[in-house]
Design an enzyme around this catalytic site. Structure first.
Site, short mmCIF file in Angstrom:
data_model
loop_
_atom_site.label_atom_id
_atom_site.label_comp_id
_atom_site.label_asym_id
_atom_site.label_seq_id
_atom_site.Cartn_x
_atom_site.Cartn_y
_atom_site.Cartn_z
N GLU A 155 10.02 -56.20 37.15
CA GLU A 155 11.04 -57.16 36.74
C GLU A 155 10.96 -57.47 35.25
O GLU A 155 11.98 -57.53 34.56
CB GLU A 155 10.90 -58.47 37.53
CG GLU A 155 11.05 -58.32 39.02
CD GLU A 155 9.73 -58.15 39.76
OE1 GLU A 155 9.63 -58.66 40.88
OE2 GLU A 155 8.80 -57.51 39.21
N CYS A 161 7.18 -63.50 37.81
CA CYS A 161 8.49 -62.88 37.65
C CYS A 161 9.62 -63.83 38.04
O CYS A 161 10.65 -63.88 37.37
CB CYS A 161 8.57 -61.58 38.44
SG CYS A 161 7.46 -60.31 37.77
#
Length: 163
Positions: free
Chosen positions: A59, A90
Site C-alpha cells: 500500500e 497502512c
C-alpha cells in the site's frame, strides 16, 4: 454482474499480479493498485524483507508512486485496491492521504485494520473516513496467501530434515 463489480475485479486482478511479484521474491504476496480517473497511478507489492524496511508494504509503495504522479500528498478522488486488508500503519496512511475508497480482497484476522481487528478506516474520531468494499476476488486472494504460507512451512520442514 454489475458495472462496479466488473471494475473492482479488473483492478483487483492487477493487484493480484503485483502480489505475485512479491511471492516470486519470497515476500508475503500482497499487492496494491491506486486508480485515479480510470488510470492506474500507483502499483506496489510487499518488499519488507527485500528492502529491509518496515515501510515497504504494498500500500505504501503504491501510495508513494501515486503521490508523485499527482504531485500532492492528498490522494483524493482515488481508489485503492489491495489483496489483503491493510495493517494499522497502512490504514493510518490511507486515512492521512484522504483516499476515499479502498477495495479489499481478503480480510486479515491477525492484523487487519479495516474491520477485522480494528477499523481505523472508519474511525469516527478521525477527520476522514474511507468507504470500504470487502471481499472482491476473495477466494483468489486467500488462496494465494494460503499457498504461499503452505510452501513456506514445507520449505522449513524440508530444511530441518536436511540438517
Amino acid at each position: 454482474m454489475e458495472v462496479d463489480q466488473v471494475e473492482y475485479n479488473k483492478y483487483m486482478e492487477l493487484a493480484i499480479i503485483e502480489a505475485v511479484k512479491a511471492s516470486d521474491i519470497m515476500e508475503v504476496p500482497i499487492g496494491a493498485v491506486i486508480v485515479y480517473e480510470g488510470e492506474v497511478i500507483g502499483l506496489g507489492y510487499n518488499r519488507r524483507n527485500t528492502d529491509k524496511s518496515t515501510f515497504a508494504h504494498a500500500e505504501l509503495i503504491a501510495m508513494d508512486q501515486a503521490m508523485k504522479h499527482i504531485g500532492d500528498w492528498r490522494l483524493e478522488e482515488t481508489t485503492m485496491y489491495v489483496t489483503l486488508e491493510p495493517c494499522p500503519m497502512c490504514a493510518g496512511a490511507i486515512v492521512q492521504a484522504r483516499i476515499p475508497k479502498v477495495v479489499i480482497g481478503a480480510m486479515n484476522p491477525k492484523a487487519g485494520s479495516g474491520g477485522s481487528v480494528v477499523n481505523l478506516l472508519n474511525e469516527p474520531g478521525f477527520n476522514h473516513q474511507v468507504e470500504v468494499v470487502y471481499n472482491v476476488m476473495e477466494a483468489e486472494c486467500k488462496a494465494m496467501l494460503q499457498n504461499f504460507f503452505k510452501k513456506l512451512r514445507e520449505d522449513k520442514k524440508n530444511q530441518k530434515i536436511k540438517e
